[in-house]
Write an enzyme that holds these catalytic residues in place. Structure first.
Site, PDB file in Angstrom:
ATOM      1  CG  ASP A 208     -12.308 -75.873  14.029  1.00 51.02           C
ATOM      2  OD1 ASP A 208     -13.241 -75.877  14.863  1.00 51.02           O
ATOM      3  OD2 ASP A 208     -11.139 -75.548  14.308  1.00 51.02           O
ATOM      4  CE  LYS A 209     -16.582 -73.818   5.132  1.00 49.94           C
ATOM      5  NZ  LYS A 209     -16.879 -72.442   4.663  1.00 49.94           N
TER       6      LYS A 209
END
Length: 303
Positions: free
Chosen positions: A138-139
């Site tokens: 994820d970011k």
């Protein structure tokens, strides 16, 4: 063009076609599969179908994966933290806050943009927006990712993910005090029916298994190591919430009152896999980022 065939098994019957197909390979997103079905490159028993088709036992699925289109994403010079690189594979330590691959309307500033500037060749199997990307984080999760520099490497690395032979260990800080030292969460993950932007443990979700062990306990938080057996979207974040210990700083799955960390306290610190050419097992570890170490120090001091 790559051709893949699959026969619907007992545990898959009744599931949507797009869900079944996206579950075959960890690097296939459901939106990508839906586009393939709409484009007619997926057939069921020799005829076209729709993404919401309910699979029947024994259905013969044929997928003709189209050759990648020319990449329309620009290379950008970045100071990437490369841990390993050869002619086949690259291992990079992604910082917190960086998106892995571009998306329509957001074609710059991603890890892929940096990778394109760093090396000339990346596997084209995953299409124009995900060159070389075998798996994602994820970011706001930091840590190690393996990247395929050619299609041979990509196919072999993906097969290791399918076979569950890749080692992926994460460090996390969660709300609450986990009473036991070790645990395993075995609960299927799919789209949250109440919030389509989130994932959740659902009956018809994809198989998902997370192992964890406690590293330290504080007043109101626990420091844990999580090891992935599967790699579903937001898996650790969803599983830890499911058992009552959501990640600190997580704006999506955490409690309303959580730490302001700019995202979840989660770091992919250890990555190991069999090299696609030499067939030797190689393993890499990345230290906790500064914000994570500072948070641990604060929690220890408050104990």
């Amino acid at each position: 063009m790559e051709s893949i065939q699959h026969i619907i098994q007992e545990n898959e019957k009744g599931n949507r076609l797009d869900m079944v197909i996206s579950g075959l390979r960890e690097d296939w997103s459901r939106s990508q599969v839906q586009q393939w079905i709409k484009d007619g490159v997926v057939t069921v028993n020799g005829t076209g179908s729709k993404p919401n088709y309910k699979s029947a036992l024994g259905d013969e699925i044929d997928i003709q994966i189209p050759d990648p289109e020319p990449l329309d994403v620009e290379a950008e010079e970045m100071n990437l933290e490369v841990y390993y690189e050869d002619e086949d594979v690259l291992v990079v330590n992604k910082p917190k806050g960086m998106v892995v691959h571009p998306a329509p309307g957001h074609l710059s500033g991603t890890l892929v943009n940096g990778l394109m500037a760093h090396c000339k060749d990346l596997s084209g199997i995953n299409g124009i927006l995900r060159p070389g990307i075998v798996h994602r984080i994820d970011k706001d999760t930091s840590g190690l990712l393996m990247v395929a520099k050619n299609d041979m490497a990509h196919e072999k690395l993906v097969q290791q993910l399918v076979d569950k032979t890749v080692t992926r260990k994460y460090s996390a800080i969660v709300h609450g005090l986990i009473p036991h030292e070790y645990g395993t969460v075995d609960a299927p993950i799919g789209r949250d029916q109440k919030d389509r932007q989130s994932m959740a443990v659902v009956n018809n979700g994809k198989n998902a298994v997370t192992h964890f062990r406690v590293l330290d306990r504080f007043k109101e938080f626990t420091f844990v190591e999580c090891e992935l057996e599967t790699g579903r979207t937001h898996q650790i974040r969803v599983h830890m919430k499911y058992i009552g210990f959501p990640l600190a700083g997580d704006p999506k799955y955490g409690p309303r009152k959580t730490m302001d960390l700019g995202g979840q306290a989660l770091h992919a610190g250890l990555l190991g896999f069999i090299h696609p050419r030499t067939e030797e097992y190689i393993e890499f570890s990345a230290p906790l980022p500064d914000y994570f170490e500072e948070l641990l120090t604060q929690l220890r001091n408050d104990r």
